[in-house]
Design an enzyme around this catalytic site. Structure first.
Site, mmCIF file in Angstrom:
data_model
loop_
_atom_site.group_PDB
_atom_site.id
_atom_site.type_symbol
_atom_site.label_atom_id
_atom_site.label_comp_id
_atom_site.label_asym_id
_atom_site.label_seq_id
_atom_site.Cartn_x
_atom_site.Cartn_y
_atom_site.Cartn_z
ATOM 1 N N LEU A 1 -4.907 15.488 -6.729
ATOM 2 C CA LEU A 1 -5.543 15.663 -5.438
ATOM 3 C C LEU A 1 -4.835 16.750 -4.633
ATOM 4 C CD1 LEU A 1 -6.013 12.624 -6.419
ATOM 5 C CD2 LEU A 1 -6.401 12.093 -4.021
ATOM 6 N N CYS A 2 -5.627 17.442 -3.789
ATOM 7 C CA CYS A 2 -5.066 18.353 -2.801
ATOM 8 C C CYS A 2 -4.316 19.516 -3.456
ATOM 9 C CB CYS A 2 -4.169 17.546 -1.857
ATOM 10 S SG CYS A 2 -3.694 18.379 -0.338
ATOM 11 N N ILE A 3 -3.030 19.679 -3.169
ATOM 12 C CA ILE A 3 -2.236 20.795 -3.700
ATOM 13 C C ILE A 3 -1.678 20.496 -5.088
ATOM 14 C CG2 ILE A 3 -0.064 20.010 -2.656
ATOM 15 C CD1 ILE A 3 -1.269 23.682 -3.041
#
Length: 215
Positions: free
Chosen positions: A134-136
């Site tokens: 998820l995300c970065i």
């Protein structure tokens, strides 16, 4: 009952795991009838950030100890992770993923990855089991695997770094996922976009649902 390993990077968006992403990932796993076990590397954080002011604080904290706050104490050192014991592994985001699990926040595409993190990724791929990010945190997978298809949303600088590491990036919006069938990797942008907490829940649920389907 399927069991998913969740790798945390501390406690708090600016120097550890993003708490909404981590908690909503755990909730999605439970609501889909699976179990989870939290892990974190037993190392010092890159630094400690005051989440009220955004300023760095003159102290040291341990990633595993801080991540234990999210896991309510039920957490293990990542060095103990064995892919054979799990059906999948997930990496929530937060700056800790780019500071403590790897050094992407400081070094970009020239980053290094924590040895226990790299071992967990490679062992999971070798076992042909799914990985969610998820995300970065997809930048970790790009650094370790190279030619993997991922998303971090729409951030031009980050997607260019992913491509320099050999990865393939797909632009996405809220809750959308990108699946790499070769590596069984599923990613979603979460707070890499200007998101609300319900949009984070959508992304976490979609990633967890897909990796359980692939498991």
């Amino acid at each position: 009952m399927k069991k998913i390993a969740v790798v945390l990077a501390g406690n708090g968006v600016y120097d550890g795991s993003e708490i909404h992403e981590a908690t909503l990932t755990l909730l999605a796993i439970a609501r889909k009838g699976a179990q989870y076990q939290c892990f974190a590397p037993n190392v010092d954080q890159a630094h400690v950030v005051n989440h009220l002011t955004g300023e760095e604080m003159p102290e040291k904290r341990n990633v595993l100890v801080e991540a234990a706050r999210i896991a309510r104490g039920d957490i293990k050192p990542l060095s103990e992770y064995k892919a054979k014991d799990f059906d999948a592994i997930v990496f929530p985001g937060g700056f800790g993923a780019a500071k403590n699990l790897c050094t992407f926040a400081f070094d970009g595409e020239n980053c290094t990855v924590n040895p226990d993190v790299e071992k967990a990724v490679r062992e999971t791929v070798t076992a042909e089991k799914p990985i969610g990010a998820l995300c970065i945190s997809p930048v970790i997978l790009a650094k370790v695997l190279g030619d993997v298809k991922v998303t971090i949303g729409q951030d031009e600088g980050t997607l260019q770094s992913i491509e320099k590491m050999g990865g393939v990036h797909e632009i996405t919006s809220h809750g959308q996922i990108v699946t790499d069938k070769k590596y069984k990797v599923v990613t979603t942008p979460c707070y890499m976009l200007e998101a609300s907490i319900d949009q984070i829940a959508d992304g976490a649920e979609n990633v967890v649902g897909k990796i359980l389907e692939m498991a």
